[in-house]
Design a protein around this motif. Sequence first.
Motif, short mmCIF file in Angstrom:
data_model
loop_
_atom_site.label_atom_id
_atom_site.label_comp_id
_atom_site.label_asym_id
_atom_site.label_seq_id
_atom_site.Cartn_x
_atom_site.Cartn_y
_atom_site.Cartn_z
N ALA A 77 0.84 -1.20 0.00
CA ALA A 77 0.00 0.00 0.00
C ALA A 77 0.88 1.25 0.00
O ALA A 77 2.03 1.20 0.45
N ASN A 78 0.32 2.33 -0.46
CA ASN A 78 0.99 3.63 -0.41
C ASN A 78 2.41 3.59 -0.98
O ASN A 78 3.31 4.24 -0.46
N GLY A 79 2.61 2.78 -2.01
CA GLY A 79 3.91 2.70 -2.67
C GLY A 79 4.95 1.88 -1.93
O GLY A 79 6.13 1.91 -2.29
N SER A 80 4.54 1.16 -0.90
CA SER A 80 5.51 0.40 -0.12
C SER A 80 4.94 -0.96 0.28
O SER A 80 3.82 -1.32 -0.09
N THR A 81 5.71 -1.71 1.05
CA THR A 81 5.32 -3.01 1.57
C THR A 81 5.45 -2.95 3.09
O THR A 81 6.47 -2.51 3.62
N TYR A 82 4.38 -3.39 3.78
CA TYR A 82 4.34 -3.31 5.23
C TYR A 82 4.21 -4.70 5.84
O TYR A 82 3.42 -5.51 5.38
N SER A 83 4.96 -4.92 6.90
CA SER A 83 4.91 -6.14 7.68
C SER A 83 4.20 -5.80 8.98
O SER A 83 4.65 -4.93 9.73
N ILE A 84 3.07 -6.48 9.22
CA ILE A 84 2.27 -6.23 10.42
C ILE A 84 2.31 -7.51 11.26
O ILE A 84 1.73 -8.52 10.89
N ALA A 85 3.03 -7.45 12.36
CA ALA A 85 3.23 -8.63 13.20
C ALA A 85 2.37 -8.56 14.45
O ALA A 85 2.13 -7.48 14.99
N GLY A 86 1.90 -9.73 14.89
CA GLY A 86 1.11 -9.76 16.10
C GLY A 86 0.76 -11.15 16.56
O GLY A 86 1.16 -12.14 15.94
N ASP A 87 0.02 -11.19 17.64
CA ASP A 87 -0.44 -12.44 18.22
C ASP A 87 -1.93 -12.60 17.94
O ASP A 87 -2.69 -11.63 18.01
N THR A 88 -2.33 -13.82 17.63
CA THR A 88 -3.71 -14.07 17.22
C THR A 88 -4.44 -14.96 18.21
O THR A 88 -3.82 -15.67 19.01
N LYS A 89 -5.77 -14.91 18.10
CA LYS A 89 -6.61 -15.86 18.81
C LYS A 89 -7.81 -16.15 17.92
O LYS A 89 -8.25 -15.30 17.14
N ILE A 90 -8.30 -17.36 18.03
CA ILE A 90 -9.47 -17.76 17.25
C ILE A 90 -10.70 -17.30 18.02
O ILE A 90 -10.95 -17.77 19.13
N ILE A 91 -11.45 -16.39 17.43
CA ILE A 91 -12.66 -15.84 18.06
C ILE A 91 -13.84 -16.80 17.85
O ILE A 91 -14.63 -17.02 18.75
N ALA A 92 -13.94 -17.35 16.63
CA ALA A 92 -15.03 -18.29 16.32
C ALA A 92 -14.54 -19.29 15.28
O ALA A 92 -13.94 -18.90 14.29
N GLU A 93 -14.79 -20.56 15.52
CA GLU A 93 -14.43 -21.60 14.54
C GLU A 93 -15.40 -21.59 13.37
O GLU A 93 -15.06 -22.02 12.28
N LYS A 94 -16.63 -21.10 13.61
CA LYS A 94 -17.65 -20.99 12.56
C LYS A 94 -18.37 -19.66 12.76
O LYS A 94 -19.04 -19.46 13.76
N MET A 95 -18.18 -18.75 11.82
CA MET A 95 -18.79 -17.42 11.93
C MET A 95 -20.30 -17.49 11.73
O MET A 95 -20.78 -18.19 10.85
N GLU A 96 -21.01 -16.75 12.55
CA GLU A 96 -22.47 -16.65 12.46
C GLU A 96 -22.85 -15.74 11.29
O GLU A 96 -22.17 -14.75 11.02
N GLY A 97 -23.93 -16.10 10.61
CA GLY A 97 -24.46 -15.25 9.55
C GLY A 97 -23.71 -15.32 8.24
O GLY A 97 -23.89 -14.48 7.37
N VAL A 98 -22.86 -16.34 8.10
CA VAL A 98 -22.07 -16.52 6.88
C VAL A 98 -22.31 -17.94 6.38
O VAL A 98 -22.17 -18.89 7.15
#
Length: 151
Positions: A77-98
Amino acid sequence: MANQVEQGLTEDLFPLLQKERYVTIATVDYEKKTPNVNAISWVFALNMKTIRFAIDNRSRIIENIKANNGVVLTMIANGSTYSIAGDTKIIAEKMEGVPLKLALIEMAVNEVRDVMFYGAKLINEPIYDKTYDAEAAAKLDRQVMDAMKKV
């Protein structure tokens, strides 16, 4: 932003993650312990420190995150490449309404780096086209994005 490490999304990057966007996600493979990279598009920034994304709940990404919750999203984006690092958690194994079996993942952003090599600027961002029914794709995209915002 070159040579800087930010603790969250910047004012320039945040609005770019308010809609579906091509990004890659790097996880650590739970069996091989090597990097695993996938392309995803259902991403949404709740705020400067939180990004949600939806993926098929049968994806290897799920098992990788269960074994090691550290991930890196790469965004062009914006003429460059960005690395966005972080820690994740699974909020839902099956999303509602999808109608698809999608998992909802939430990422706490730890750092954002401009990783474009010195002396260069990207002149085009990745553009993709949905290869299935355009109307069905638009409907599904709305459902997924709405569901990511609600939970």
